[in-house]
Structure formats: structure tokens, C-alpha cells
Design a protein around this motif. Structure first.
Motif, short mmCIF file in Angstrom:
data_model
loop_
_atom_site.label_atom_id
_atom_site.label_comp_id
_atom_site.label_asym_id
_atom_site.label_seq_id
_atom_site.Cartn_x
_atom_site.Cartn_y
_atom_site.Cartn_z
N ALA A 36 51.75 19.52 41.30
CA ALA A 36 51.48 19.09 39.78
C ALA A 36 49.95 18.98 39.97
CB ALA A 36 52.35 17.95 39.48
N LYS A 37 49.07 19.86 40.22
CA LYS A 37 47.70 19.86 40.25
C LYS A 37 47.14 21.11 39.31
CE LYS A 37 46.13 17.74 44.47
NZ LYS A 37 45.50 16.55 43.52
N ASP A 38 46.98 20.57 38.04
CA ASP A 38 46.50 21.87 36.89
C ASP A 38 45.09 22.29 37.38
OD1 ASP A 38 48.82 21.20 35.60
OD2 ASP A 38 47.62 19.92 34.11
N ALA A 39 44.35 21.66 38.12
CA ALA A 39 42.82 22.06 38.32
C ALA A 39 43.33 23.38 39.47
CB ALA A 39 42.08 21.21 39.18
N TRP A 40 44.20 23.31 40.20
CA TRP A 40 44.42 24.46 41.47
C TRP A 40 44.82 25.66 40.49
CZ3 TRP A 40 46.56 23.15 46.77
CH2 TRP A 40 45.76 22.05 47.34
N LYS A 41 45.76 25.50 39.29
CA LYS A 41 46.08 26.33 38.56
C LYS A 41 45.13 27.23 37.83
CE LYS A 41 50.52 24.74 37.47
NZ LYS A 41 51.71 24.07 36.39
N LYS A 42 44.19 26.42 37.26
CA LYS A 42 42.96 27.12 36.89
C LYS A 42 42.24 28.04 37.59
CE LYS A 42 42.24 23.45 33.11
NZ LYS A 42 41.34 22.24 32.77
N LEU A 43 41.88 27.27 38.90
CA LEU A 43 41.14 28.03 39.95
C LEU A 43 41.95 29.24 40.40
CD1 LEU A 43 38.83 27.82 41.96
CD2 LEU A 43 40.15 26.83 43.49
N ALA A 44 43.26 29.10 40.28
CA ALA A 44 43.98 30.33 40.72
C ALA A 44 43.97 31.36 39.44
CB ALA A 44 45.55 30.17 40.70
N ARG A 45 43.79 31.24 38.33
CA ARG A 45 43.59 32.30 37.10
C ARG A 45 42.14 32.85 37.21
NH1 ARG A 45 45.43 27.67 34.05
NH2 ARG A 45 47.71 27.94 33.54
N LYS A 46 41.04 31.94 37.64
CA LYS A 46 39.78 32.32 38.01
C LYS A 46 39.71 33.55 39.06
CE LYS A 46 36.79 28.87 36.32
NZ LYS A 46 35.43 27.80 36.75
N PHE A 47 40.39 33.24 40.25
CA PHE A 47 40.30 34.21 41.41
C PHE A 47 41.12 35.55 40.73
CE2 PHE A 47 39.75 31.02 44.34
CZ PHE A 47 38.99 31.56 45.32
N ALA A 48 42.40 35.31 40.00
CA ALA A 48 42.79 36.46 39.47
C ALA A 48 42.15 37.39 38.37
CB ALA A 48 44.27 36.06 38.79
N LEU A 49 41.28 36.50 37.77
CA LEU A 49 40.35 37.10 36.59
C LEU A 49 39.48 37.94 37.33
CD1 LEU A 49 40.73 34.77 33.66
CD2 LEU A 49 41.41 37.04 33.64
N PHE A 50 38.65 37.35 38.52
CA PHE A 50 37.64 38.12 39.08
C PHE A 50 38.14 39.25 39.81
CE2 PHE A 50 35.31 38.46 43.18
CZ PHE A 50 34.12 38.70 42.60
N ALA A 51 39.44 39.11 40.44
CA ALA A 51 40.14 40.38 41.27
C ALA A 51 40.21 41.54 40.22
CB ALA A 51 41.37 40.02 41.77
N ILE A 52 40.69 41.34 38.92
CA ILE A 52 40.91 42.37 37.79
C ILE A 52 39.60 42.95 37.19
CG2 ILE A 52 41.93 42.88 35.56
CD1 ILE A 52 43.97 40.50 36.09
N ALA A 53 38.53 42.09 37.33
CA ALA A 53 37.55 42.49 36.71
C ALA A 53 36.59 43.37 37.65
CB ALA A 53 36.30 41.43 36.57
N ILE A 54 36.74 42.99 39.08
CA ILE A 54 35.98 43.98 40.00
C ILE A 54 36.77 45.37 40.14
CG2 ILE A 54 34.98 42.06 41.17
CD1 ILE A 54 36.73 42.35 43.45
N VAL A 55 38.15 45.49 39.79
CA VAL A 55 38.74 46.44 40.09
C VAL A 55 38.36 47.46 39.37
CG1 VAL A 55 41.13 47.43 39.76
CG2 VAL A 55 40.73 45.77 41.43
N LEU A 56 38.41 46.82 37.79
CA LEU A 56 38.10 47.59 36.43
C LEU A 56 36.57 47.99 36.10
CD1 LEU A 56 40.30 46.00 34.08
CD2 LEU A 56 40.73 47.85 35.06
N VAL A 57 35.64 47.32 36.74
CA VAL A 57 34.21 47.56 36.65
C VAL A 57 33.60 48.97 36.88
CG1 VAL A 57 33.39 46.51 38.71
CG2 VAL A 57 32.02 46.54 36.64
N ILE A 58 34.27 49.40 38.01
CA ILE A 58 33.59 50.71 38.41
C ILE A 58 34.12 51.83 37.56
CG2 ILE A 58 33.20 52.35 40.20
CD1 ILE A 58 32.88 50.19 42.22
#
Length: 270
Positions: free
Chosen positions: A129-151
Motif C-alpha cells: 500500500a505505497k502509492d509512491a511506488w506505483k507512481k514510480l512504476a508508471r514513470k519507468f513504464a512511460l520511460f520504457a515506451i518513450a525510448i522504444v518509440l523515439v527512434i
């Protein structure tokens, strides 16, 4: 009782489902995302761009070498400028190679490392029950999607721009080859004239050749201007646009989710 059961069910789904997604990402999706066949169109576009840059580099190098054959030192600064062009085109070529290899490396890093980390963080955040960890998880996921799509996205945008300048690029290469040929012909004519200059019969021809040097110099200066224009386009499409696309993805993700930076102390507090 039903409410408690539903809450527990949601909690367990929030714990187990991300772990399943992590396994699917690392074992299944990564095989496609890191495959050269999956990125065939992007790699082909980068290879075409690489061929264009190599042709421009060869044309500028040949023109620079040919200019050194002209009599006197008038054209020396022009030859040096063309040599500098070759260096700048090398920078563009390096950027293209980086994009070409990163397109598969980023797919591997995203689906084998970043997305599984995001899933594990989200699962752990749900379990304790740590919401901050969930937010950090979303950041990792968005960063992963961003670097896949950027090129792929940046290559697509670059192709649209380069398609507009394709005729200009071709004209630049053709003009450089023509100028190089004229310089070589002028140099050959001057050498033939010099070999017969002892009799003094061809002194007028020598004078004409020297007068023609200025015309060739003007033509080469025009070629340099064309090279500068093409080089600017190449630098923008190969170096600037990928950075701008990545920044745009991060801005879009932040705007959609309204996420704020998560500090280490904030994680401990929650």
C-alpha cells in the motif's frame, strides 16, 4: 463481507497481474522488440540515409582534393572549407549509426529491464500500500515506451523533411561531381600546356586556363553553399529531431498523467 472480498480480490489482482505482465514482457515481447526484422522499415530508412551521407561525404572530399590541383593559393580556403564539410558529415553518419543500433537495443532494454522493473514496483506498491511506488512504476513504464518509440517516430519525421529536400540533395551531389570534373580537366589542360611551354607557342592557352580558374572557383563556391544547406538539413533530421521527439514524449506523458518528481524521502514517507 462481499465488499471485503472484492477489495481483497482487487488487491491480489494488482499484485499478481503486474508480475505476469513482467514475465510476458521479458520472455515474449522482448523477442519481437529487439528483433531487426521487427524494425525492418526503420533500419532500411536509416540505411538509405547513411548511403546519402556517404555519397555527400565522398563528393565533398573529391571536390576538396581536386581544388588543391588548381594553380595558386586562391582556392585553398575553399578546399579547407570542403574538407570541414566532410568532418560534419561524419558527425551525421555517427548519429545515424547510433540510431540504427539503438533501435534494437532500446527494445531489449525496455521490455527486458525497464517494464519488468515497473511491474515489480507496481506489484510491491500494491502489496504494501505505497502509492509512491506505483507512481514510480508508471514513470519507468512511460520511460520504457518513450525510448522504444523515439527512434521510429524521429525517423518518420526525418523522412518527411528529407523527402522535401531530396531533389536538392541530388542536385548538390551532381554539382559537386561536375565541379570536380571541371577542375580535373582544367588541371590536365594546364599540365599539358606547361609541358609545351618551352617553345612559347601555347602561352595564350595558359593564360586562358588561368582566367578560367576564377570561373571554376565561383562554381565551387556555389557548391559549398549547397553543401551547407544539405548539411543543415542532415544535422536537423539526424541529431536534433530525435532529441525533440524524446522531449515531446516526456512532456506528453507528464501532461497526461500530471506526475511530479518522486524523491527518495517521499518514497520512505509513504
Amino acid at each position: 463481507m462481499n465488499t471485503i472480498w472484492n477489495e481483497n480480490t482487487k488487491r491480489w489482482v494488482g499484485i499478481i497481474l503486474p508480475l505476469v505482465l513482467a514475465l510476458i514482457s521479458a520472455l515474449v515481447v522482448s523477442r519481437f522488440a529487439a528483433s531487426a526484422d521487427f524494425h525492418e522499415k526503420t533500419i532500411t530508412a536509416l540505411d538509405d540515409k547513411k548511403a546519402t551521407v556517404l555519397e555527400l561525404t565522398a563528393a565533398s572530399t573529391a571536390a576538396s582534393a581536386a581544388i588543391t590541383l588548381l594553380p595558386g593559393d586562391t582556392a585553398t580556403p575553399i578546399a579547407e572549407k570542403l574538407a570541414d564539410m566532410s568532418t560534419y558529415f561524419l558527425v551525421v553518419l555517427c548519429a545515424i549509426y547510433v540510431e540504427k543500433y539503438l533501435v534494437t537495443v532500446t527494445g531489449y532494454a525496455s521490455f527486458v529491464i525497464l517494464i519488468p522493473i515497473a511491474c515489480v514496483l507496481y506489484s510491491a506498491g500494491t502489496a504494501i500500500a505505497k502509492d509512491a511506488w506505483k507512481k514510480l512504476a508508471r514513470k519507468f513504464a512511460l520511460f520504457a515506451i518513450a525510448i522504444v518509440l523515439v527512434i521510429p517516430a524521429s525517423v518518420k519525421v526525418s523522412d518527411l523533411i528529407e523527402h522535401t529536400y531530396q531533389s536538392s540533395i541530388r542536385n548538390t551531389v551532381d554539382a559537386a561531381k561536375e565541379a570536380t570534373k571541371d577542375i580535373q580537366n582544367s588541371s590536365d589542360g594546364q599540365q599539358d600546356s606547361d609541358s609545351s611551354d618551352n617553345s612559347g607557342v601555347l602561352s595564350g592557352i595558359i593564360s586562358g586556363i588561368k582566367n578560367g580558374v576564377s570561373d571554376i572557383t565561383d562554381k565551387v563556391e556555389n557548391v559549398i553553399n549547397q553543401f551547407i544547406e544539405v548539411l543543415a538539413v542532415m544535422l536537423v533530421t539526424s541529431c536534433v529531431i530525435p532529441i525533440l521527439v524524446l522531449v515531446f514524449f516526456f512532456w506528453l506523458a507528464k501532461s497526461m498523467l500530471g506526475m511530479e518528481p518522486v524523491s527518495y524521502t517521499h518514497l520512505r514517507a509513504h
